[in-house]
Design a protein around this motif. Sequence first.
Motif, mmCIF file in Angstrom:
data_model
loop_
_atom_site.group_PDB
_atom_site.id
_atom_site.type_symbol
_atom_site.label_atom_id
_atom_site.label_comp_id
_atom_site.label_asym_id
_atom_site.label_seq_id
_atom_site.Cartn_x
_atom_site.Cartn_y
_atom_site.Cartn_z
ATOM 1 N N CYS A 162 -2.281 5.234 5.568
ATOM 2 C CA CYS A 162 -2.990 4.083 5.796
ATOM 3 C C CYS A 162 -2.162 2.921 5.943
ATOM 4 C CB CYS A 162 -4.100 3.769 4.713
ATOM 5 S SG CYS A 162 -4.829 2.109 4.751
ATOM 6 N N LEU B 102 -9.247 5.997 1.829
ATOM 7 C CA LEU B 102 -8.548 5.817 0.473
ATOM 8 C C LEU B 102 -9.393 5.235 -0.615
ATOM 9 C CD1 LEU B 102 -5.812 5.824 -0.831
ATOM 10 C CD2 LEU B 102 -5.209 3.311 0.357
ATOM 11 N N GLY C 200 -3.164 7.335 1.165
ATOM 12 C CA GLY C 200 -2.847 5.888 1.293
ATOM 13 C C GLY C 200 -1.292 5.430 2.156
ATOM 14 N N THR D 14 0.837 -1.148 -0.154
ATOM 15 C CA THR D 14 -0.157 -0.119 0.036
ATOM 16 C C THR D 14 1.020 1.229 -0.002
ATOM 17 O OG1 THR D 14 -1.969 -1.021 1.005
ATOM 18 C CG2 THR D 14 -1.713 1.357 1.375
ATOM 19 N N ASN E 45 1.063 4.046 -3.074
ATOM 20 C CA ASN E 45 0.530 5.284 -2.912
ATOM 21 C C ASN E 45 1.572 6.443 -3.038
ATOM 22 O OD1 ASN E 45 -2.315 5.294 -2.539
ATOM 23 N ND2 ASN E 45 -1.828 3.397 -1.419
#
Length: 186
Positions: free
Chosen positions: A162, A136, A159, A24, A28
């Motif tokens: 996250c 997101l 993101g 992730t 991102n």
Amino acid sequence: MSQDSGKPVANPAPLGLGAFALTTILLNLHNAGFFELNVMIMAMGIFYGGIAQLFAGVMEFKHGNTFGTVAFLSYGSFWLSLVFIWVGPAMGLKAADPLSMGCYLTCWGIFSFAMFIGTLKGKTIGKLVFGTLVVLFALLALANFTGSHAIHTIAGYEGIVCGSLALYEACALVINEKMGRQALPL
């Protein structure tokens, strides 16, 4: 403890969370504009975000953890499907257009919201991971529906947050287990 042998079994959550987190974060970083989409992100999506999360999901199944099973098998499959969306056109398949990608991301956002509801009686970090994941997917869907580069960039930064929260949780679980106490709050 394993139900069959009584021997201790490793906690698969740090593996699944680590796979989700690093993949992730890397995707991102691309979404935020730091670098182009490339084979590094796709390799992470297949082998760590995809396959490692599938293994974690199967291991959670053996632990009797429905939430962990569903989360890791689903998000592992998400990463594999996303990479296929990117490479499928090279195999002669029609490329996904912004409307279809917006719908794809909306579906994942709705699923993530349901999973977020499942975290409400759990630890704070789980709520933060899934809460930011819902945001997101909403931002990415909106960016596709509107064609807004600015929203896509904002989604990239969100993101990264996250993924960083998931990385913290993965590391905290390992460190706390090794220390034999809660050294890092969850």
